[in-house]
Write an enzyme that holds these catalytic residues in place. Structure first.
Site, PDB file in Angstrom:
ATOM      1  CG  HIS A 202      -2.109  -1.027   0.778  1.00 42.27           C
ATOM      2  ND1 HIS A 202      -2.113  -2.304   1.254  1.00 42.27           N
ATOM      3  CD2 HIS A 202      -3.144  -0.931  -0.096  1.00 42.27           C
ATOM      4  CE1 HIS A 202      -3.138  -2.952   0.720  1.00 42.27           C
ATOM      5  NE2 HIS A 202      -3.776  -2.149  -0.096  1.00 42.27           N
ATOM      6  CD  GLU A 444      -9.639  -7.993  -1.575  1.00 40.14           C
ATOM      7  OE1 GLU A 444      -8.637  -7.436  -2.014  1.00 40.14           O
ATOM      8  OE2 GLU A 444     -10.379  -7.458  -0.729  1.00 40.14           O
ATOM      9  CG  ASN A 467      -3.229  -5.066  -5.840  1.00 44.64           C
ATOM     10  OD1 ASN A 467      -2.784  -5.277  -6.951  1.00 44.64           O
ATOM     11  ND2 ASN A 467      -3.680  -3.894  -5.447  1.00 44.64           N
ATOM     12  CG  ASP A 468      -5.265  -8.489  -0.801  1.00 46.41           C
ATOM     13  OD1 ASP A 468      -4.178  -8.687  -0.229  1.00 46.41           O
ATOM     14  OD2 ASP A 468      -5.985  -7.508  -0.553  1.00 46.41           O
ATOM     15  NE  ARG A 478      -1.051  -5.993  -1.429  1.00 49.22           N
ATOM     16  CZ  ARG A 478      -2.253  -5.438  -1.565  1.00 49.22           C
ATOM     17  NH1 ARG A 478      -3.339  -6.124  -1.257  1.00 49.22           N
ATOM     18  NH2 ARG A 478      -2.397  -4.217  -2.023  1.00 49.22           N
ATOM     19  CB  CYS A 515     -10.054  -2.485  -8.695  1.00 42.67           C
ATOM     20  SG  CYS A 515     -10.399  -3.524  -7.276  1.00 42.67           S
TER      21      CYS A 515
HETATM   22  C1  PEP Z   1      -6.535  -5.770  -4.371  1.00 44.34           C
HETATM   23  O1  PEP Z   1      -6.315  -6.527  -3.431  1.00 44.34           O
HETATM   24  O2  PEP Z   1      -6.287  -6.061  -5.562  1.00 44.34           O
HETATM   25  C2  PEP Z   1      -7.087  -4.434  -4.134  1.00 44.34           C
HETATM   26  C3  PEP Z   1      -7.402  -3.639  -5.120  1.00 44.34           C
HETATM   27  O3  PEP Z   1      -7.213  -4.034  -2.834  1.00 44.34           O
HETATM   28  P1  PEP Z   1      -5.999  -3.453  -1.963  1.00 44.34           P
HETATM   29  O4  PEP Z   1      -4.818  -3.254  -2.884  1.00 44.34           O
HETATM   30  O5  PEP Z   1      -6.470  -2.194  -1.353  1.00 44.34           O
HETATM   31  O6  PEP Z   1      -5.773  -4.548  -0.979  1.00 44.34           O
HETATM   32 MG    MG Z   2      -7.122  -6.107  -1.460  1.00 43.71          MG
END
Ligand code: PEP
Ligand code: MG
Length: 597
Positions: A202, A444, A467-468, A478, A515
Site C-alpha cells: 500500500h 480477492e 493484489n490480494d 505482497r 481493480c
Molecule cells: C486488491 O487486493 O487487488 C485491491 C485492489 O485491494 P488493496 O490493494 O487495497 O488490498
Molecule cells: Mg485487497
C-alpha cells in the site's frame, strides 16, 4: 543542476519500480531515526533538566494514551481497550521510572538514551519468556518506546518538516508505512526509495496515487547511502543511482525530456472513447485513496471511480473519523464525480494498513488475521458509522457499495444484513439514500473466486482484486521484497481463477471489473479484456497509456490471446507470450519513449 561530487563512483542499486518518474535529489534518511539513539553524555549541570525533560515526556505520553484509551473504550468496548491500561501502567511504574532516572543521573546520558536502553532491556526479557503472552508484550514496549522517543527527540516527522523548499529531497528508508507516505509534503519530497516492500504494497499504491516516483525492495540501499548524497531515482525502471556522474545525469535528463513529451502526447487521448477497434467499450475507471484524486482520474480520461480505498480516512488522521468526516469525504467525491460511477469500498483496515502500533492486539499473521471485512463485522459500531455515511452520500449520485476480502457467503450475508439495519435506521430518521444502491464485493481471496457462482447470485457486481488474489493464491506476501520474484499475476492459477470469476459474472448477468494494480499493465489488460473483464480500475497515471493501447486492439484478438494463454503452464511462458502478442497487436504503444521497458 545539482553539483556532482567527482570523488565518489556511481553506484546502481536495483529495486522494484512501483511509481513512475525520474527525479534528481539529495538523500534524506529517515528510517529508524527514532530507534538509532546514540549514547550521548551530558554535562553534570544538565542532569536535572534532562530528568525533567524525561518526566515531561512520560507525562505527555500518559495523557496521549489516556485519550486513545477513552476513544477505544467507546468504539471497541472495555475489553479491547485494556491494552492501553497496560501502556499507562508501564509509564507510571515507579521501578521502571526510577531506573531511567538513575541512568540519566549516574551515567550522565540523555533521556532518549536512558529510556531506550531501559525499555530495550525489558523488551529483551519479555522476548525470552516462554509464555507467548509475554512475547506479545514486546510490541507494546516497542510501541511505548516509539511514543516516548517521538516526544523526546526531533523525530522523523519533524525532521521532514524542517526541510527547506529547495531541498529536492529523496527519502531513503528501510520501510515506510502507507500513512507516512500519504503525509509527505510534496513541495519538498520528490521521491522515495525503501529497502523493504513489494510491487503492490500500500505504500507503493499511495506513491502512485500521489505521483511520487518511488522504488521499493532495494534491499541494500540504506547501507550504501548517507544523508545529503546525490541520487537519481528512476521509478520507471526501478533503479536508484547513488553518486551519479555527469554523463549519467545527462542521460537521465534526456530520458526525462522524452517522458514529458510522451505525457503531453498522451493528454490528447483524454476525451477519446475507450473502445477497441471492433467497437467493444472498455470502461476505464480510477482507483483513489483520497477525494482529491478524483479530479486527477477524470483529467486523465477516466470515466469514474472504480475503487475508493476509504481506509485512508483512518490512516491519514490521528483520530478515528466520525460519521461527519466520512460523509463529507464521500459527498465530496460524489460531487466531483458529477453523476459518474463511484464505487466506495468499505474500510479495508488491517495487515499493512493498520500499523501494529495501532492494532489493539498484535497479530502473528496480520494478512491472514482480523483485517478488512472481518474487522468490520467484529466492530459493528465503527462499521455502521461508515455505512451510514456512504448511504447518505448515495442520495446525491451514482454510488456503489463494495465489501473487501469476502471469503465466505456468511460474511457477505452478514455485511448485507448490517446494511439493511442501517437503511432502517436512516428511514426512521427520515434521512434520504439511494434505495437501489448496488452492493458488490471484491473477489480477492481464492475461496471467493472458486465459489464465484454462489456469490454472483447474492451480490450486484464483482471487482477482482488481483493484489490480494495473487498473494493468497500463490502464498506470496505482497509486501515482502524477498519473494517479489514469486509474486506474479501471470501465474496460470491466477489466470484461471479470473476466467472463472468472469464466467460466473457473465452467467449471472452481473458486471465484473479488475481493480488490482495489474490491470494498469498493458499486457495484463489485454489478457483481462480477452477474459471478458472489460472494466479496468487503475491508478490515474496508468489511464492515458491504457486508453491509447485499448484503441489499438481488437476484442477478437484479445479473446484469442486469452484462449492461447490458458494453454500455457507457467508465468514465465505467459509473460513471454503476452509480451510478444502485445507488441504485434499494438506496436505503436511500444515504439516511442516510455512505451517499452
Ligand atoms: C486488491 O487486493 O487487488 C485491491 C485492489 O485491494 P488493496 O490493494 O487495497 O488490498
Ligand atoms: Mg485487497
Amino acid at each position: 543542476m545539482l553539483a556532482v561530487n567527482s570523488s565518489n563512483r556511481p553506484v546502481l542499486v536495483k529495486g522494484l519500480p512501483v511509481s513512475g518518474g525520474i527525479v534528481f535529489g539529495r538523500a534524506l534518511i529517515i528510517d529508524d531515526f527514532i530507534r538509532r539513539v546514540v549514547r550521548r553524555t551530558i554535562k553534570a549541570d544538565e542532569v536535572k533538566s534532562e530528568v525533567a525533560r524525561f518526566e515531561a515526556a512520560a507525562k505527555s505520553a500518559i495523557a496521549d494514551i489516556a485519550r486513545v484509551h477513552e476513544q477505544a473504550e467507546r468504539d471497541m468496548g472495555k475489553e479491547a481497550a485494556k491494552i492501553f491500561t497496560f501502556h499507562i501502567g508501564m509509564l507510571k511504574d515507579p521501578i521502571l521510572l526510577a531506573q531511567i532516572r538513575t541512568q540519566i543521573e549516574t551515567e550522565q546520558v540523555t533521556a532518549e538514551y536512558a529510556a531506550t536502553h531501559v525499555l530495550g532491556k525489558l523488551a529483551d526479557q519479555f522476548r525470552q519468556h516462554r509464555d507467548p503472552v509475554f512475547a506479545t508484550k514486546v510490541n507494546d514496549i516497542d510501541d511505548l518506546t516509539d511514543r516516548l522517543m517521538a516526544l523526546l527527540v526531533v523525530g522523523s516527522t519533524s525532521r521532514m518538516k524542517g526541510l527547506t523548499t529547495d531541498a529536492e529531497t529523496i527519502i531513503v528508508a528501510r520501510d515506510l508505512t502507507p500513512s507516512q507516505t500519504a503525509s509527505f509534503d510534496r513541495t519538498k519530497i520528490i521521491g522515495f526509495a525503501t529497502d523493504l516492500g513489494g510491487m503492490t504494497s500500500h505504500t507503493a499504491i499511495i506513491a502512485k496515487a500521489l505521483e511520487i516516483p518511488a522504488v521499493v525492495g532495494c534491499q541494500t540501499l540504506l547501507s550504501k547511502v548517507q544523508d545529503g548524497d546525490l541520487l537519481v531515482l528512476d521509478g520507471d525502471k526501478g533503479v536508484v543511482i547513488l553518486h551519479p556522474d555527469q554523463a549519467t545525469i545527462q542521460n537521465y535528463g534526456r530520458a526525462l525530456e522524452q517522458r514529458t513529451a510522451l505525457h503531453v502526447a498522451l493528454t490528447d487521448q483524454r476525451d477519446l472513447a475507450s473502445v477497441t477497434t471492433d467497437n467493444v467499450p472498455v470502461q476505464l475507471l480510477g482507483n483513489i485513496e483520497l477525494p482529491e484524486e478524483v479530479a486527477r482520474v477524470l483529467n486523465s480520461g477516466g470515466s469514474g471511480i472504480g475503487l475508493y480505498r476509504t481506509e485512508y480516512l483512518y490512516l491519514t488522521g490521528d483520530e478515528e473519523p466520525n460519521e461527519g468526516v466520512h460523509y463529507r469525504a464521500y459527498k465530496r467525491c460524489v460531487q466531483l464525480c458529477a453523476g459518474r460511477e463511484l464505487v466506495i469500498r468499505t474500510m479495508d483496515l488491517g495487515a499493512d494498513k493498520y500499523t501494529q502500533a495501532q492494532a489493539e492486539i498484535p497479530e502473528r499473521n496480520p494478512f491472514l488475521g482480523c483485517r478488512s471485512i472481518r474487522y468490520c463485522l467484529k466492530n459493528q459500531g465503527m462499521f455502521k458509522k461508515q455505512l451510514r455515511a456512504i448511504l447518505r452520500a448515495s442520495a446525491d449520485g451514482t454510488v456503489k457499495l463494495m465489501f473487501p476480502l469476502i471469503s465466505s457467503i456468511a460474511e457477505l450475508r452478514q455485511a448485507k444484513f448490517i446494511v439493511n439495519d442501517v437503511m432502517e435506521e436512516l428511514d426512521e430518521e427520515g434521512l434520504p439514500y439511494d434505495r437501489g444502491i448496488k452492493i458488490g464485493m471484491m473477489v480477492e481471496v481464492p475461496s471467493a473466486a472458486i465459489q464465484a457462482e454462489t456469490f454472483a447470485r447474492e451480490c450486484d457486481f464483482f471487482s477482482i482484486g488481483t493484489n490480494d488474489l495473487v498473494q493468497y493464491t500463490l502464498a506470496v506476501d505482497r509486501i515482502n521484497e524477498r519473494v517479489a520474484n514469486l509474486y506474479s499475476p501471470l501465474h496460470p492459477a491466477v489466470i484461471r481463477l479470473i476466467r472463472d470469476v468472469a464466467r460466473a459474472a457473465r452467467r449471472n448477468k452481473i458486471p465484473v471489473s479488475n481493480c488490482g494494480e495489474a490491470s494498469g499493465d498493458l499486457e495484463f489488460a489485454m489478457l483481462l479484456i480477452g477474459l471478458d473483464v472489460t472494466t479496468l480500475s487503475v491508478s490515474a497515471s496508468n489511464i492515458p497509456q491504457l486508453k491509447r493501447f485499448i484503441r489499438q486492439l481488437s476484442k477478437v484478438d484479445c479473446d484469442k490471446v486469452a484462449r492461447d494463454t490458458l494453454k500455457l503452464d507457467s508465468d514465465v511462458q505467459v509473460a513471454a507470450f503476452l509480451r510478444d502478442r502485445a507488441r504485434k497487436l499494438a506496436p505503436a504503444s511500444f515504439t516511442d519513449a516510455g512505451g517499452d521497458s
